[in-house]
Scaffold this active site. Structure first.
Site, short mmCIF file in Angstrom:
data_model
loop_
_atom_site.label_atom_id
_atom_site.label_comp_id
_atom_site.label_asym_id
_atom_site.label_seq_id
_atom_site.Cartn_x
_atom_site.Cartn_y
_atom_site.Cartn_z
N HIS A 1 -3.05 -14.14 10.83
CA HIS A 1 -2.55 -14.07 9.32
C HIS A 1 -2.66 -13.05 8.74
O HIS A 1 -2.41 -12.06 8.36
CB HIS A 1 -3.35 -15.62 7.93
N ARG A 59 -11.40 -20.22 5.58
CA ARG A 59 -11.19 -19.75 6.28
C ARG A 59 -11.00 -20.46 8.23
O ARG A 59 -10.19 -21.14 8.16
CB ARG A 59 -10.15 -19.22 6.44
N HIS A 112 -5.20 -18.29 8.95
CA HIS A 112 -4.64 -19.06 8.38
C HIS A 112 -5.26 -20.89 8.42
O HIS A 112 -3.76 -21.02 9.25
CB HIS A 112 -3.53 -18.39 7.71
N ALA A 115 0.71 -1.12 -0.24
CA ALA A 115 -0.34 0.06 -0.28
C ALA A 115 1.09 2.10 0.35
O ALA A 115 0.52 2.47 -0.62
CB ALA A 115 -0.73 -0.17 1.25
N GLU A 142 -8.50 -20.52 -5.04
CA GLU A 142 -8.74 -20.30 -4.52
C GLU A 142 -9.85 -20.50 -3.20
O GLU A 142 -10.84 -20.37 -3.82
CB GLU A 142 -7.89 -19.02 -3.88
N ARG A 191 -12.35 -12.41 5.45
CA ARG A 191 -10.97 -12.19 4.51
C ARG A 191 -11.33 -12.64 3.24
O ARG A 191 -10.92 -14.09 3.54
CB ARG A 191 -9.72 -11.31 4.31
C1 LIG Z 1 3.30 -14.69 4.83
C2 LIG Z 1 1.69 -13.88 3.84
C3 LIG Z 1 0.78 -14.76 3.02
C4 LIG Z 1 0.57 -14.00 2.04
N1 LIG Z 1 -0.50 -13.91 0.73
C5 LIG Z 1 -1.19 -13.56 0.46
C6 LIG Z 1 -1.91 -13.20 -1.16
O1 LIG Z 1 -1.58 -14.25 -2.07
N2 LIG Z 1 -2.52 -12.48 -1.51
C7 LIG Z 1 -3.33 -11.26 -0.28
O2 LIG Z 1 -4.21 -10.64 -1.19
N3 LIG Z 1 -2.78 -11.41 0.63
C8 LIG Z 1 -2.15 -12.52 0.93
N4 LIG Z 1 -1.83 -11.66 2.24
C9 LIG Z 1 -2.05 -10.78 2.87
C10 LIG Z 1 -1.09 -9.16 2.48
O3 LIG Z 1 -0.13 -10.04 2.09
C11 LIG Z 1 -1.10 -8.21 3.66
O4 LIG Z 1 -2.38 -8.07 3.93
C12 LIG Z 1 -0.61 -6.69 2.78
O5 LIG Z 1 0.38 -7.27 1.98
C13 LIG Z 1 -0.43 -5.77 3.54
O6 LIG Z 1 0.22 -4.74 2.92
P1 LIG Z 1 0.24 -3.72 4.05
O7 LIG Z 1 1.06 -2.72 2.81
O8 LIG Z 1 -0.69 -2.87 4.64
O9 LIG Z 1 1.26 -3.63 5.06
P2 LIG Z 1 2.94 -4.85 5.05
O10 LIG Z 1 3.21 -5.69 4.07
O11 LIG Z 1 2.29 -5.53 5.82
O12 LIG Z 1 4.08 -3.94 5.63
C14 LIG Z 1 3.82 -2.78 7.01
C15 LIG Z 1 5.06 -1.94 7.10
O13 LIG Z 1 5.00 -1.35 8.19
C16 LIG Z 1 6.07 -1.43 8.25
N5 LIG Z 1 6.27 -0.76 10.27
C17 LIG Z 1 5.79 -1.95 11.19
N6 LIG Z 1 5.60 -1.41 12.03
C18 LIG Z 1 5.92 0.06 11.72
C19 LIG Z 1 6.49 1.20 12.48
N7 LIG Z 1 6.19 1.39 14.06
N8 LIG Z 1 7.22 2.09 11.68
C20 LIG Z 1 7.73 2.02 10.72
N9 LIG Z 1 7.47 1.07 9.83
C21 LIG Z 1 7.04 0.35 10.12
C22 LIG Z 1 6.75 -3.14 8.63
O14 LIG Z 1 8.63 -3.30 8.74
C23 LIG Z 1 6.43 -3.62 7.29
O15 LIG Z 1 7.01 -2.26 6.09
C24 LIG Z 1 -0.32 -12.82 2.94
C25 LIG Z 1 0.25 -12.60 4.31
C26 LIG Z 1 1.05 -13.21 4.77
C27 LIG Z 1 2.11 -12.94 5.45
#
Ligand SMILES: Cc1cc2nc3c(=O)[nH]c(=O)nc-3n(C[C@H](O)[C@H](O)[C@H](O)COP(=O)(O)OP(=O)(O)OC[C@H]3O[C@@H](n4cnc5c(N)ncnc54)[C@H](O)[C@@H]3O)c2cc1C
Length: 527
Positions: free
Chosen positions: A333, A276, A230, A14, A112, A368
């Site tokens: 998850h 799930r 999960h 995001a 899925e 979800r």
């Molecule tokens: C193993 C796995 C497989 C998945 N597979 C899928 C899939 O196939 N399809 C799907 O749609 N979703 C999937 N998901 C879910 C999806 O990946 C996540 O919901 C999504 O990537 C979240 O993205 P995000 O941008 O919100 O944050 P994230 O990718 O969770 O990143 C959060 C960021 O914030 C940083 N951060 C946290 N706290 C702080 C702080 N205090 N100060 C500074 N930085 C901080 C972290 O280090 C990280 O860089 C999966 C999740 C996992 C764990």
């Protein structure tokens, strides 16, 4: 002190989507806790859902999303995001070799759980998150208006004098020094809170920080009782170690006991591809009785070719794929709840936005649908960029501000991280009940995490504070919701109670100390 047009906390899908879509006239700064690539987004395997198949239509994807979310979803949000998905994915696919295609150049679509059609776009077989993130990082590196600061732990939001606009953040650098960053737009993109639990698929940095910070600053937090477990994390020697994607069951793997008995027969019409929470609960029942559950992959052709990352994960952990069985256990998850926002990402606090898993738009409802979250992150990043690019600007930042946190208690008596995780798993995990939830509430209460002054703490202590605050939000909401719905299952009230709870949300607001119903949410966001 550093001034920015846009200040983004976190570096997941995001955050990066927002950053690359912002106008190059804007000065953008990304602060991230560890490395740029340390994020759940990088780990995502299965893919991104979009109604692209010949027999598919967004309306079918909408129905699947509402059904998985047990109709707790915000239907307008579902309609908007799901309808936008095919175009969003096609546009991204045109940018490079991000997604897998057949020999005619058509996107390959996987199946899925709880999807009625094949609609999961994937990249590198099962490395979708990595592929999309690498694409975004390449884009990011070409933009000179974006600065990325790694190893910066954001821990507190700064509010203006009237305490009604968020104007920046306080952060700790690796050496422990404190730095303030100011921004016209402050965006929380810190992901969910999987690390609150003993068993989790989540990256080590994803522990609820952004949600806790927003809560302490006075933003509305919603739906925290809805956490997805999960069903199939790799389970070795009593520990989970990485994810075995649902796409594996989509390709035909089945859940079995040691002696090969299928465990999903007669439990749900979709059997191994049921929602799930249903599958997780079923596996959990067996594990509690001391029985190991396996994914039988023996009928998947070319497992190694289709799932290269999962193959490597299994082999690194000593699993012989030739035996056709992978030991699994369910773990935390995905968080459906989070910082309450609209489709643009605006929170209830002026100047503060949330996108990605840290936010709650209402897309996911009570649970979800698989592969809808990367989609949400991409959609939100783009929406917020459009809104900011269109020129909305706040007046010049006032240099005078209040820290949002009270100068409260200094004495810090905090539990071990493992104690927080184990107690959450046991009492606020896959199966909950009033007795356990009250026990957890009382246990969390003693630490008074909300009251502790943060500046003097180490990053390890800050992490614990955020875990405790987030755990409290989850526990309180889980206790309050006296029904079972989606990811929230209470053994003492095991059924959905539409009469009392359908489309009702529990909202926490620290400053106003109140809980509100859905009607009040809409009013709050409109002002
Ligand atoms: C193993 C796995 C497989 C998945 N597979 C899928 C899939 O196939 N399809 C799907 O749609 N979703 C999937 N998901 C879910 C999806 O990946 C996540 O919901 C999504 O990537 C979240 O993205 P995000 O941008 O919100 O944050 P994230 O990718 O969770 O990143 C959060 C960021 O914030 C940083 N951060 C946290 N706290 C702080 C702080 N205090 N100060 C500074 N930085 C901080 C972290 O280090 C990280 O860089 C999966 C999740 C996992 C764990």
């Amino acid at each position: 002190m550093a001034n920015n047009d846009v200040l983004i906390i976190g570096s997941g899908i995001a955050a990066l989507q927002l950053a690359v879509k912002l106008s190059s006239n804007l000065n953008v700064r990304i602060l991230t806790k560890e490395k740029l690539r340390t994020a759940n987004s990088y780990l995502a395997q299965g893919g991104i859902a979009a109604a692209l198949g010949e027999n598919d239509h967004p309306s079918k994807h909408v129905v699947d999303t509402l059904e998985a979310g047990r109709f707790h979803n915000n239907q307008e949000v579902v309609q908007e995001i799901i309808t936008a998905a095919p175009e969003l994915i096609k546009n991204m696919a045109r940018q490079g070799e991000i997604f897998d295609k057949n020999q005619h150049g058509k996107l390959l679509l996987g199946m899925e759980g709880a999807h009625s059609e094949k609609r999961i776009v994937h990249g590198g077989g099962d490395a979708t998150g990595k592929n999309v993130m690498e694409y975004l990082i390449t884009e990011l590196k070409q933009k000179r208006n974006i600065t990325v600061e790694e190893n910066v732990f954001t821990y507190e939001l700064l509010l203006n004098n009237e305490r009604n606009i968020c104007i920046g953040v306080k952060a700790k650098k690796a050496a422990g020094s404190i730095q303030k960053f100011y921004g016209h737009h402050v965006i929380i993109a810190t992901g969910g809170c999987g690390q609150l639990y003993t068993y989790t698929s989540n990256a080590k940095t994803v522990s609820g920080d952004g949600i806790a910070m927003a809560y302490l600053a006075g933003a509305d937090i919603v739906d925290m009782e809805f956490n997805q477990f999960h069903p199939t994390l790799l389970y070795i020697n009593g520990e989970t170690n990485g994810l075995i994607s649902e796409a594996v069951r989509g390709e035909g793997a089945i859940l079995v006991t040691e002696d090969g008995t299928r465990i999903m027969e007669g439990v749900h019409p979709l059997k191994d591809l049921g929602p799930r929470h249903v599958v997780s609960q079923r596996i959990y029942e067996y594990l509690k009785k001391g029985k190991q559950i396996y994914l039988d992959i023996s009928n998947i052709e070319d497992f190694r070719g289709r799932f290269p990352s999962i193959t490597a994960l299994c082999e690194d952990n000593g699993i012989r794929l030739a035996d056709g069985k992978i030991p699994v256990a369910p773990g935390s998850h995905f968080l459906m709840g989070g910082i309450k926002t609209d489709l643009i990402g605006r929170s209830s606090l002026n100047g503060l936005y949330a996108i990605g898993e840290a936010s709650c738009t209402g897309l996911h409802g009570a649970n979800r649908l698989a592969s809808n979250s990367l989609l949400e992150g991409l959609f939100q990043g783009e929406q917020l960029s459009k809104w900011i690019n269109e020129g909305w600007k706040r007046p010049q930042i006032q240099p005078k501000h209040h820290d949002c946190h009270p100068k409260g208690e200094k004495a810090v008596h905090l539990p071990h991280v493992q104690q927080i995780k184990d107690s959450m798993m046991e009492r606020v995990g896959i199966v909950r009940n009033e007795v356990n939830l009250k026990k957890q509430q009382a246990w969390l209460q003693q630490f008074k995490a909300e009251m502790i002054h943060l500046d003097t703490l180490t990053t390890q202590q800050l992490t614990k504070i955020f875990m405790l605050v987030t755990a409290k939000l989850m526990t309180d909401a889980a206790l309050k919701r006296t029904e079972s719905r989606g990811g929230h299952f209470r053994s003492d009230c095991p059924n959905e109670d539409d009469h009392h709870w359908l489309r009702k949300s529990i909202i926490h607001n620290y400053k106003q100390g109140r809980e509100k119903s859905n009607e009040h949410i809409e009013t709050a966001l409109a002002t």
